[in-house]
Structures are given as C-alpha cells and as structure tokens.
Design a protein around this motif. Structure first.
Motif, short mmCIF file in Angstrom:
data_model
loop_
_atom_site.label_atom_id
_atom_site.label_comp_id
_atom_site.label_asym_id
_atom_site.label_seq_id
_atom_site.Cartn_x
_atom_site.Cartn_y
_atom_site.Cartn_z
N THR A 156 -58.59 53.02 -62.29
CA THR A 156 -59.70 52.07 -62.19
C THR A 156 -60.83 52.68 -61.36
OG1 THR A 156 -58.22 50.17 -62.43
CG2 THR A 156 -60.36 49.77 -61.37
N LEU A 157 -60.47 53.30 -60.25
CA LEU A 157 -61.45 53.96 -59.40
C LEU A 157 -62.16 55.07 -60.16
CD1 LEU A 157 -62.80 54.36 -56.64
CD2 LEU A 157 -60.87 55.84 -56.03
N ALA A 158 -61.41 55.85 -60.92
CA ALA A 158 -62.01 56.94 -61.71
C ALA A 158 -62.99 56.38 -62.74
CB ALA A 158 -60.91 57.75 -62.40
N ASN A 159 -62.62 55.29 -63.40
CA ASN A 159 -63.54 54.67 -64.37
C ASN A 159 -64.83 54.22 -63.69
OD1 ASN A 159 -61.70 55.04 -66.44
ND2 ASN A 159 -60.91 52.95 -66.36
N PHE A 160 -64.69 53.67 -62.50
CA PHE A 160 -65.87 53.25 -61.74
C PHE A 160 -66.74 54.46 -61.38
CE2 PHE A 160 -67.50 52.90 -57.32
CZ PHE A 160 -68.59 52.10 -57.60
N LEU A 161 -66.11 55.53 -60.92
CA LEU A 161 -66.87 56.71 -60.51
C LEU A 161 -67.64 57.34 -61.67
CD1 LEU A 161 -64.32 58.32 -58.04
CD2 LEU A 161 -66.44 57.10 -57.47
N VAL A 165 -67.27 48.09 -58.22
CA VAL A 165 -66.20 48.06 -59.21
C VAL A 165 -66.18 46.68 -59.85
CG1 VAL A 165 -63.72 48.33 -59.59
CG2 VAL A 165 -64.85 49.67 -57.81
N ASN A 166 -66.10 46.62 -61.17
CA ASN A 166 -66.00 45.33 -61.86
C ASN A 166 -64.83 45.37 -62.84
OD1 ASN A 166 -66.92 46.30 -64.49
ND2 ASN A 166 -68.97 46.38 -63.60
N ASP A 167 -64.60 44.26 -63.52
CA ASP A 167 -63.44 44.15 -64.41
C ASP A 167 -63.48 45.14 -65.57
OD1 ASP A 167 -62.53 42.17 -62.78
OD2 ASP A 167 -62.85 40.53 -64.19
N LEU A 168 -64.67 45.59 -65.96
CA LEU A 168 -64.77 46.56 -67.05
C LEU A 168 -64.20 47.92 -66.66
CD1 LEU A 168 -68.36 45.75 -68.36
CD2 LEU A 168 -66.16 45.06 -69.35
N TYR A 200 -56.70 44.98 -59.11
CA TYR A 200 -57.06 46.39 -59.29
C TYR A 200 -58.50 46.65 -58.84
CZ TYR A 200 -52.83 46.18 -62.02
OH TYR A 200 -51.54 45.97 -62.41
N ARG A 201 -59.39 45.73 -59.17
CA ARG A 201 -60.80 45.86 -58.82
C ARG A 201 -60.97 45.91 -57.29
NH1 ARG A 201 -62.87 40.89 -60.56
NH2 ARG A 201 -62.54 40.21 -58.44
N ASP A 202 -60.34 44.99 -56.59
CA ASP A 202 -60.48 44.92 -55.14
C ASP A 202 -59.90 46.14 -54.43
OD1 ASP A 202 -61.70 42.49 -55.59
OD2 ASP A 202 -59.98 41.29 -54.93
N HIS A 203 -58.73 46.59 -54.91
CA HIS A 203 -58.13 47.78 -54.30
C HIS A 203 -58.99 49.03 -54.55
CE1 HIS A 203 -54.47 45.44 -53.64
NE2 HIS A 203 -54.12 46.40 -52.80
N ALA A 204 -59.50 49.16 -55.76
CA ALA A 204 -60.34 50.32 -56.08
C ALA A 204 -61.63 50.29 -55.25
CB ALA A 204 -60.67 50.35 -57.57
N GLN A 205 -62.22 49.12 -55.09
CA GLN A 205 -63.43 49.00 -54.28
C GLN A 205 -63.14 49.34 -52.82
OE1 GLN A 205 -66.68 48.05 -55.56
NE2 GLN A 205 -67.17 49.01 -53.59
N ARG A 206 -61.98 48.89 -52.34
CA ARG A 206 -61.60 49.19 -50.96
C ARG A 206 -61.45 50.70 -50.74
NH1 ARG A 206 -56.03 47.34 -49.33
NH2 ARG A 206 -55.54 49.33 -48.39
N ILE A 207 -60.82 51.37 -51.70
CA ILE A 207 -60.68 52.83 -51.59
C ILE A 207 -62.05 53.50 -51.61
CG2 ILE A 207 -59.82 54.90 -52.75
CD1 ILE A 207 -57.48 53.21 -53.77
N PHE A 208 -62.91 53.07 -52.52
CA PHE A 208 -64.24 53.66 -52.61
C PHE A 208 -65.02 53.46 -51.32
CE2 PHE A 208 -68.77 53.39 -53.68
CZ PHE A 208 -68.97 54.69 -54.12
N ASP A 209 -65.00 52.24 -50.78
CA ASP A 209 -65.71 51.96 -49.54
C ASP A 209 -65.17 52.83 -48.40
OD1 ASP A 209 -67.23 50.08 -50.88
OD2 ASP A 209 -66.06 48.36 -50.14
N SER A 210 -63.86 53.01 -48.38
CA SER A 210 -63.24 53.84 -47.35
C SER A 210 -63.62 55.31 -47.51
CB SER A 210 -61.72 53.67 -47.42
OG SER A 210 -61.11 54.44 -46.43
N MET A 211 -63.71 55.77 -48.76
CA MET A 211 -64.11 57.16 -49.02
C MET A 211 -65.54 57.42 -48.56
SD MET A 211 -62.48 57.67 -52.81
CE MET A 211 -63.52 59.04 -53.21
N CYS A 212 -66.40 56.42 -48.66
CA CYS A 212 -67.81 56.58 -48.30
C CYS A 212 -68.04 56.47 -46.79
CB CYS A 212 -68.65 55.52 -49.02
SG CYS A 212 -68.71 55.77 -50.79
N ASP A 213 -67.08 55.95 -46.07
CA ASP A 213 -67.22 55.74 -44.63
C ASP A 213 -66.65 56.95 -43.89
OD1 ASP A 213 -67.37 54.87 -42.03
OD2 ASP A 213 -66.05 53.14 -42.31
N PRO A 214 -67.49 57.78 -43.28
CA PRO A 214 -66.98 58.98 -42.60
C PRO A 214 -66.08 58.66 -41.40
CG PRO A 214 -69.38 58.82 -42.38
CD PRO A 214 -68.93 57.67 -43.21
#
Length: 131
Positions: free
Chosen positions: A53-58, A65-68, A108-122
């Motif tokens: 899901t994260l890869a699809n968003f990226l 991240v959305n349901d699509l 899935y959307r919320d977990h993927a968004q959480r990972i993305f937000d964490s990746m962006c936060d140094p």
C-alpha cells in the motif's frame, strides 16, 4: 518479524484469522507452537500488504494515502485453509475452510500513512528511509 512488531500486527492478524481461539484447550506444546507460527505468518502477510500500500502511494502524485492505494489483495476475502489446531487424531477441533473477511481499507491506509510520516521525520528513527 521486526516490521510485524513495529506495527503491532499480531493482534489485528489474530482478530482477522482467529488462529489462537481455543489455544488454551490445546494440550500439546507442539500444537500451541504451530498456532503461534501460523499467526506470525498471517501477521507477516498483513505487513506485506501495508508495505505494498505504501509503495502504491509512493508511485502516485497524491499527498496522503487513500483507499485507492490499498493493495488489491488486502481488499478481497481470503480463503481459510484447514488449520489443524486439534490434537493428533481429533479432526473435529480444527477450523474448517471458509472465507475470512478483509480488514477495513482504513487499517492499511492508516498504517501506510504512519510509516510514510515517520520516514519523512528525521527525528523519528522508527522507520528510516533505509528500513
């Protein structure tokens, strides 16, 4: 296994698949170990769906991240094979075949968004861009 622990996916996987239902009634340590192993495998599948899901968003141009973006396999019911949680010789206690309903897309959307937000936060070392 590290990703499963970081995302806390054992409980959602157990809720979806019900593998540990009746584990206290199992007498064999081997049967309990097998049930725990099956649960870990199912939790890894959920982690893989979140990462896809994260890869699809990226790959998209979207800001969030959305349901699509949710991986297609995470949206369809899964087949429950026969899991033998019964002791040897007693087939009646094993779970029968059937469909297992998917977790909501928001999971899935919320977990993927959480990972993305964490990746962006140094300052957040939980999910670095090299994880």
């Amino acid at each position: 296994d590290d990703m499963v622990e970081r995302l806390g996916l054992r409980d959602p996987a157990e809720k979806r698949w019900g593998i540990l239902e009746g584990i206290d009634g199992l007498t064999s340590a081997a049967a309990k170990r097998k049930a725990q192993t099956q649960l870990q495998k199912k939790a890894r599948v959920e982690a893989r769906y979140i990462l896809k899901t994260l890869a699809n968003f990226l790959w998209s141009d979207d800001e969030f991240v959305n349901d699509l973006h949710v991986f297609w396999k995470a949206k369809v019911p899964a087949e429950r094979g026969r899991t033998s949680t019964a002791s040897a010789g007693s087939r009646s206690r094993g779970r029968q075949e059937g469909e297992v309903q998917p977790l909501p897309c928001s999971f899935y959307r919320d977990h993927a968004q959480r990972i993305f937000d964490s990746m962006c936060d140094p300052a957040d070392a939980a999910f670095t861009q090299s994880s």
